[in-house]
Motif scaffolding. Sequence first.
Motif, short mmCIF file in Angstrom:
data_model
loop_
_atom_site.label_atom_id
_atom_site.label_comp_id
_atom_site.label_asym_id
_atom_site.label_seq_id
_atom_site.Cartn_x
_atom_site.Cartn_y
_atom_site.Cartn_z
N VAL A 186 0.85 -1.19 0.00
CA VAL A 186 0.00 0.00 0.00
C VAL A 186 0.89 1.24 0.00
O VAL A 186 1.76 1.39 0.86
N THR A 187 0.66 2.13 -0.98
CA THR A 187 1.38 3.40 -1.03
C THR A 187 0.47 4.49 -0.48
O THR A 187 -0.63 4.71 -0.99
N LYS A 188 0.93 5.16 0.55
CA LYS A 188 0.15 6.22 1.18
C LYS A 188 1.06 7.00 2.11
O LYS A 188 2.23 6.62 2.33
N HIS A 189 0.53 8.07 2.67
CA HIS A 189 1.28 8.85 3.66
C HIS A 189 1.18 8.18 5.03
O HIS A 189 0.09 7.85 5.51
N ARG A 190 2.34 8.00 5.63
CA ARG A 190 2.46 7.53 7.01
C ARG A 190 3.38 8.50 7.76
O ARG A 190 4.13 9.25 7.14
#
Length: 477
Positions: free
Chosen positions: A175-179
């Motif tokens: 999953v590519t997302k902001h963390r």
Amino acid sequence: MTTTVAMLAALALLMGTWVATAQRAAALDPFTGYLMAHFSAEFTGGEQIFLAHSTDGLNWTDLNNGDPVVVSTVGTRGVRDPAIVRSPQGDKYWIIATDLRIASGTSWPDASERGSKSLVVWESTNLVDWSEPRLVDVAGSIPGAGDAWAPEAIYDPATGDYVVYWATNAPLNGVTKHRIYYSRTSDFRTFTPAQLYIDRPGGQGIIDTQIVESPTSVGGFRYYRASADGQITIEASNSILGTWTTIGNLSHMGITNGTGGGNVVEGPMWMPSNDGTSWTLWLDQFATGGGYMPIRSSNLGSTQNFQTVSPYNLGGTLKRHGSIMQITAAERSRVVARWGSTAVSRIQSYNFQDRYVRHTNFDVRIDPNVSPAQDGQWRIVPGLAGTGTVSFQSVNFPDHYLRHDNFDFVLARYDGTSTFRSDASFKAVAGLASSSWTSYQSYNYPDRYIRHWGYELRLDPITDATGRADATFRTVG
């Protein structure tokens, strides 16, 4: 014997902790006001560092007449989401910010997927004289990192250093997302490798997180954090990098970060009250362009304790995602003395009245029809060298001042040295060619005055009528 040694060791540790805490507490005078660092919007000059101050935390006055106080000349040459940080002893300050300039035409996909992986850092010992900006690559070691956004920092008394945390868009577990990732630093120059800090379930990203300390653990915890993760989620913990407990969100107030609609906000910004009785959470109403709104609680143990606050006044500039620092009377005096409201002026030549003092490529001369206009605009501020003098602060380069260098004039960035202060300070006296105009006598070479020669500004002794005319000016709006 072993028990006695253990007790003495424990007592020594306790006393050492008490002494360190007492020293930190004694280092700062009582807080009497608040300082907000923020950016403004996606226009030329809007993505830089602005400051505002307040005595009551609700009514704000823009510093530097609403213009940027420091500007980035590194990376993308734009900054957003500034956090302002004070050392526990109150002897050093830092500003850290996102290296991002949307006004240059960068798209949001490019910025988040192929953007800067560095933060921009300034430091100061007095809150008014700031270092050159520098880039710190905090996210470069994160596999597939696309950016480094919305940095924050908090001092960790358990380890004696700072936890710096920010959002990075990167792939993890498919999953590519902001963390949220974090690193440790003691000097904002050397950082430990980035580690994962906050990861929401599934595809839910998280960008904006800010932590506030409750020294007396009101609500049952020492630290509280607010995060923009679809909601504005409030969590609590007794250690910065420990286990966090979810307290709730603000959906019952009609406030979200997009999930469920309502008043969609971002950039949660904490402000502890100076009397220690409450915490204000400022929320950036970016969806409507309404700027920040405050809600307040005297007990962060439940989100049901938050209440809206009115009236409030944010001043003349749009305030976007930033941070608020409590300040002492001495700190407030310094920032107001440096950046309090000062009119913008042009400096007109006496004997060439169609010409005005301007900078061009950091050289200084007199020209007609100055373009861009801000190159010929100045703030005449209290002299950097002290009482009875004035200095000329650039409007479009607010950390630069007019100074002489080998008797030639340049526009130079203030470096905090006594030599610079002397070279950039002048005594305003009656005009040498007309007493209704003004001449400017050098602070450190009092036999010399500002004059033009071949339209270039110089610092010269004045010995004849031509020199007196060349050294005479007036300020106009």
